[in-house]
Design a protein around this motif. Sequence first.
Motif, PDB file in Angstrom:
ATOM      1  N   SER A   1       1.137  31.960 -47.335  1.00  0.00           N
ATOM      2  CA  SER A   1      -0.235  31.338 -47.260  1.00  0.00           C
ATOM      3  C   SER A   1      -0.486  31.196 -46.001  1.00  0.00           C
ATOM      4  N   SER A   2      -1.830  31.802 -45.631  1.00  0.00           N
ATOM      5  CA  SER A   2      -2.527  31.464 -44.306  1.00  0.00           C
ATOM      6  C   SER A   2      -3.153  30.111 -44.232  1.00  0.00           C
ATOM      7  N   PHE A   3      -2.953  29.182 -45.311  1.00  0.00           N
ATOM      8  CA  PHE A   3      -3.757  27.934 -45.056  1.00  0.00           C
ATOM      9  C   PHE A   3      -3.255  27.122 -43.797  1.00  0.00           C
ATOM     10  N   ARG A   4      -3.797  26.622 -43.097  1.00  0.00           N
ATOM     11  CA  ARG A   4      -3.510  25.835 -41.842  1.00  0.00           C
ATOM     12  C   ARG A   4      -4.353  24.661 -41.872  1.00  0.00           C
ATOM     13  N   PRO A   5      -3.763  23.346 -42.052  1.00  0.00           N
ATOM     14  CA  PRO A   5      -4.598  22.069 -41.966  1.00  0.00           C
ATOM     15  C   PRO A   5      -5.288  22.008 -40.794  1.00  0.00           C
ATOM     16  N   ALA A   6      -6.410  21.215 -41.042  1.00  0.00           N
ATOM     17  CA  ALA A   6      -7.390  21.121 -39.719  1.00  0.00           C
ATOM     18  C   ALA A   6      -6.541  20.336 -38.459  1.00  0.00           C
ATOM     19  N   LEU A   7      -5.732  19.527 -38.943  1.00  0.00           N
ATOM     20  CA  LEU A   7      -5.050  18.753 -38.052  1.00  0.00           C
ATOM     21  C   LEU A   7      -3.620  18.694 -38.371  1.00  0.00           C
ATOM     22  N   THR A   8      -2.707  18.963 -37.825  1.00  0.00           N
ATOM     23  CA  THR A   8      -1.207  18.835 -38.240  1.00  0.00           C
ATOM     24  C   THR A   8      -0.960  17.414 -37.833  1.00  0.00           C
ATOM     25  N   SER A   9       0.371  17.120 -38.293  1.00  0.00           N
ATOM     26  CA  SER A   9       0.984  15.672 -37.980  1.00  0.00           C
ATOM     27  C   SER A   9       1.167  15.581 -36.455  1.00  0.00           C
ATOM     28  N   GLU A  10       1.648  16.684 -35.979  1.00  0.00           N
ATOM     29  CA  GLU A  10       2.088  16.871 -34.413  1.00  0.00           C
ATOM     30  C   GLU A  10       0.703  16.579 -33.515  1.00  0.00           C
ATOM     31  N   GLU A  11      -0.412  17.518 -34.038  1.00  0.00           N
ATOM     32  CA  GLU A  11      -1.519  17.419 -33.324  1.00  0.00           C
ATOM     33  C   GLU A  11      -2.139  15.942 -33.537  1.00  0.00           C
ATOM     34  N   ARG A  12      -2.153  15.413 -34.776  1.00  0.00           N
ATOM     35  CA  ARG A  12      -2.808  14.200 -34.815  1.00  0.00           C
ATOM     36  C   ARG A  12      -2.045  12.862 -33.923  1.00  0.00           C
ATOM     37  N   ASP A  13      -0.585  13.025 -33.944  1.00  0.00           N
ATOM     38  CA  ASP A  13       0.168  12.068 -33.160  1.00  0.00           C
ATOM     39  C   ASP A  13      -0.241  12.089 -31.709  1.00  0.00           C
ATOM     40  N   LYS A  14      -0.311  13.557 -31.397  1.00  0.00           N
ATOM     41  CA  LYS A  14      -1.081  13.722 -29.870  1.00  0.00           C
ATOM     42  C   LYS A  14      -2.374  13.200 -29.489  1.00  0.00           C
ATOM     43  N   LEU A  15      -3.173  13.328 -30.413  1.00  0.00           N
ATOM     44  CA  LEU A  15      -4.434  12.725 -30.334  1.00  0.00           C
ATOM     45  C   LEU A  15      -4.470  11.228 -30.088  1.00  0.00           C
ATOM     46  N   ILE A  16      -3.526  10.803 -31.161  1.00  0.00           N
ATOM     47  CA  ILE A  16      -3.702   9.059 -31.044  1.00  0.00           C
ATOM     48  C   ILE A  16      -3.411   8.757 -29.782  1.00  0.00           C
ATOM     49  N   ALA A  17      -2.208   9.490 -29.269  1.00  0.00           N
ATOM     50  CA  ALA A  17      -1.471   9.050 -27.863  1.00  0.00           C
ATOM     51  C   ALA A  17      -2.627   9.402 -26.607  1.00  0.00           C
ATOM     52  N   ALA A  18      -3.361  10.249 -26.912  1.00  0.00           N
ATOM     53  CA  ALA A  18      -4.466  10.610 -25.772  1.00  0.00           C
ATOM     54  C   ALA A  18      -5.529   9.516 -26.019  1.00  0.00           C
ATOM     55  N   LEU A  19      -6.096   9.412 -27.073  1.00  0.00           N
ATOM     56  CA  LEU A  19      -7.143   8.399 -27.382  1.00  0.00           C
ATOM     57  C   LEU A  19      -6.841   7.102 -26.933  1.00  0.00           C
ATOM     58  N   SER A  20      -5.480   6.660 -27.339  1.00  0.00           N
ATOM     59  CA  SER A  20      -5.342   5.214 -27.016  1.00  0.00           C
ATOM     60  C   SER A  20      -5.283   5.124 -25.375  1.00  0.00           C
ATOM     61  N   LEU A  21      -5.088   6.071 -24.716  1.00  0.00           N
ATOM     62  CA  LEU A  21      -5.061   5.998 -23.412  1.00  0.00           C
ATOM     63  C   LEU A  21      -6.634   6.197 -22.789  1.00  0.00           C
ATOM     64  N   LYS A  22      -7.319   6.899 -23.418  1.00  0.00           N
ATOM     65  CA  LYS A  22      -8.821   6.878 -23.046  1.00  0.00           C
ATOM     66  C   LYS A  22      -9.577   5.706 -23.443  1.00  0.00           C
ATOM     67  N   ALA A  23      -9.091   5.157 -24.547  1.00  0.00           N
ATOM     68  CA  ALA A  23     -10.067   4.001 -25.180  1.00  0.00           C
ATOM     69  C   ALA A  23     -10.460   2.864 -24.208  1.00  0.00           C
ATOM     70  N   GLY A  24      -9.344   2.579 -23.296  1.00  0.00           N
ATOM     71  CA  GLY A  24      -9.745   1.527 -22.450  1.00  0.00           C
ATOM     72  C   GLY A  24     -10.660   1.990 -21.221  1.00  0.00           C
ATOM     73  N   SER A  25     -10.815   3.150 -21.039  1.00  0.00           N
ATOM     74  CA  SER A  25     -11.150   3.760 -20.013  1.00  0.00           C
ATOM     75  C   SER A  25     -12.717   3.967 -19.973  1.00  0.00           C
ATOM     76  N   HIS A  26     -13.268   3.419 -21.006  1.00  0.00           N
ATOM     77  CA  HIS A  26     -14.927   3.514 -21.148  1.00  0.00           C
ATOM     78  C   HIS A  26     -15.739   2.349 -21.210  1.00  0.00           C
ATOM     79  N   LEU A  27     -15.108   1.027 -20.483  1.00  0.00           N
ATOM     80  CA  LEU A  27     -15.718  -0.075 -20.393  1.00  0.00           C
ATOM     81  C   LEU A  27     -17.323  -0.242 -20.221  1.00  0.00           C
ATOM     82  N   GLU A  28     -17.509   0.549 -19.101  1.00  0.00           N
ATOM     83  CA  GLU A  28     -18.856   0.595 -18.470  1.00  0.00           C
ATOM     84  C   GLU A  28     -19.761   1.548 -19.609  1.00  0.00           C
TER      85      GLU A  28
END
Length: 135
Positions: free
Chosen positions: A1-28
Amino acid sequence: SSFRPALTSEERDKLIAALSLKAGSHLEIPVHGARTKRDLVILRLLKLTSMRIGELLQCRTNDCAFIIARVHDTASAKEVERIVVEYLREIRPILAHAKTDPENLFVGVTGVGLNYKNWGQYLTKLKQDHLNSSR
């Protein structure tokens, strides 16, 4: 099957880590920070619940109990409740506009409710910004 989810579990976890770091940097810039935190909330809820993205984005502001019910263990249910309540109190009000439907749980920066299509656009940008640059 050529189906590929829009977001794999690994990608989701990497995005969560990256966004967690970024979330505090936009206070202004509250709207940018709120958008980052909203995306983080969505990704964390996808991880902690058994919900699919289309189902989650259809949730209304009074669906907190429904979302929590999709969690199978008590610790995660308490975390999901905390995440949703914090989103409703602190993040959603920054993104909402006078014309925003008060029932839409997840809203975009223009105040319209997020749906599968506009989330796909956000996700593509998130992946470009946070996943492709780390490779």
